[in-house]
Motif scaffolding. Structure first.
Motif, PDB file in Angstrom:
ATOM      1  N   UNK A   1     -38.467   9.446  51.363  1.00  0.00           N
ATOM      2  CA  UNK A   1     -39.508  10.057  52.151  1.00  0.00           C
ATOM      3  C   UNK A   1     -40.281   8.981  52.913  1.00  0.00           C
ATOM      4  N   UNK A   2     -40.521   9.221  54.192  1.00  0.00           N
ATOM      5  CA  UNK A   2     -41.296   8.268  54.976  1.00  0.00           C
ATOM      6  C   UNK A   2     -40.499   7.103  55.513  1.00  0.00           C
ATOM      7  N   UNK A   3     -39.228   7.027  55.180  1.00  0.00           N
ATOM      8  CA  UNK A   3     -38.379   5.933  55.669  1.00  0.00           C
ATOM      9  C   UNK A   3     -37.586   6.430  56.866  1.00  0.00           C
ATOM     10  N   UNK A   4     -37.431   5.581  57.860  1.00  0.00           N
ATOM     11  CA  UNK A   4     -36.660   5.941  59.043  1.00  0.00           C
ATOM     12  C   UNK A   4     -35.184   5.702  58.795  1.00  0.00           C
ATOM     13  N   UNK A   5     -34.385   6.701  59.108  1.00  0.00           N
ATOM     14  CA  UNK A   5     -32.933   6.588  58.998  1.00  0.00           C
ATOM     15  C   UNK A   5     -32.414   6.057  60.333  1.00  0.00           C
ATOM     16  N   UNK A   6     -32.400   4.736  60.465  1.00  0.00           N
ATOM     17  CA  UNK A   6     -32.039   4.103  61.736  1.00  0.00           C
ATOM     18  C   UNK A   6     -30.598   4.401  62.145  1.00  0.00           C
ATOM     19  N   UNK A   7     -29.695   4.486  61.196  1.00  0.00           N
ATOM     20  CA  UNK A   7     -28.299   4.788  61.540  1.00  0.00           C
ATOM     21  C   UNK A   7     -28.190   6.180  62.163  1.00  0.00           C
ATOM     22  N   UNK A   8     -28.880   7.144  61.574  1.00  0.00           N
ATOM     23  CA  UNK A   8     -28.869   8.500  62.132  1.00  0.00           C
ATOM     24  C   UNK A   8     -29.513   8.515  63.514  1.00  0.00           C
ATOM     25  N   UNK A   9     -30.609   7.788  63.666  1.00  0.00           N
ATOM     26  CA  UNK A   9     -31.309   7.734  64.945  1.00  0.00           C
ATOM     27  C   UNK A   9     -30.436   7.106  66.033  1.00  0.00           C
ATOM     28  N   UNK A  10     -29.738   6.040  65.700  1.00  0.00           N
ATOM     29  CA  UNK A  10     -28.856   5.369  66.664  1.00  0.00           C
ATOM     30  C   UNK A  10     -27.670   6.240  67.059  1.00  0.00           C
ATOM     31  N   UNK A  11     -27.290   7.178  66.190  1.00  0.00           N
ATOM     32  CA  UNK A  11     -26.122   8.022  66.442  1.00  0.00           C
ATOM     33  C   UNK A  11     -26.425   9.219  67.351  1.00  0.00           C
ATOM     34  N   UNK A  12     -27.699   9.479  67.616  1.00  0.00           N
ATOM     35  CA  UNK A  12     -28.066  10.628  68.450  1.00  0.00           C
ATOM     36  C   UNK A  12     -27.666  10.362  69.891  1.00  0.00           C
ATOM     37  N   UNK A  13     -27.036  11.345  70.507  1.00  0.00           N
ATOM     38  CA  UNK A  13     -26.591  11.210  71.898  1.00  0.00           C
ATOM     39  C   UNK A  13     -27.712  11.625  72.853  1.00  0.00           C
ATOM     40  N   UNK A  14     -27.571  11.262  74.120  1.00  0.00           N
ATOM     41  CA  UNK A  14     -28.541  11.668  75.144  1.00  0.00           C
ATOM     42  C   UNK A  14     -28.610  13.186  75.243  1.00  0.00           C
ATOM     43  N   UNK A  15     -27.457  13.836  75.123  1.00  0.00           N
ATOM     44  CA  UNK A  15     -27.423  15.295  75.195  1.00  0.00           C
ATOM     45  C   UNK A  15     -28.235  15.917  74.062  1.00  0.00           C
ATOM     46  N   UNK A  16     -28.117  15.357  72.858  1.00  0.00           N
ATOM     47  CA  UNK A  16     -28.888  15.862  71.715  1.00  0.00           C
ATOM     48  C   UNK A  16     -30.381  15.625  71.917  1.00  0.00           C
ATOM     49  N   UNK A  17     -30.724  14.488  72.460  1.00  0.00           N
ATOM     50  CA  UNK A  17     -32.136  14.180  72.738  1.00  0.00           C
ATOM     51  C   UNK A  17     -32.691  15.181  73.744  1.00  0.00           C
TER      52      UNK A  17
END
Length: 106
Positions: free
Chosen positions: A1-17
């Protein structure tokens, strides 16, 4: 809890954003038409340069903390809405603004 999942964040595509932004009912992205109506505030360094003032003279003349002027110019912080309004007024009529705020003459 409260920790950023950087791998998941880096995997997000522009379309998903974009899809996530468009699905937010409280703060949808602005349209091109809406964006075109915005006026940009000139960069403080440009305003100061046009006036031929040092950071210290600018901060004294318009009663702004010198550290704030430096932070804005170096990109560490950005002016909030009232500060942008003040900077716009300074850019349009610096002598009147200097007289109104009662700062030291440069």
């Amino acid at each position: 809890m409260g920790k950023t999942d950087w791998d998941r964040l880096k995997a997000i595509t522009e379309e998903e954003i974009n899809a996530a932004a468009l699905s937010d009912p409280d703060c949808p992205p602005l349209t091109e038409e809406q964006l075109s109506r915005f006026k940009r505030v000139k960069a403080i360094k440009d305003i100061r340069g046009r006036l031929g003032m040092t950071q210290a003279a600018f901060s004294a003349a318009f009663r702004l903390p010198l550290s704030t002027v430096r932070d804005w110019e170096q990109g560490r912080t950005t002016p909030d809405a009232p500060a942008r309004t003040l900077l716009t007024a300074i850019a349009r009529d610096p002598e009147t603004m200097r007289r109104l705020v009662g700062g030291e003459a440069a």
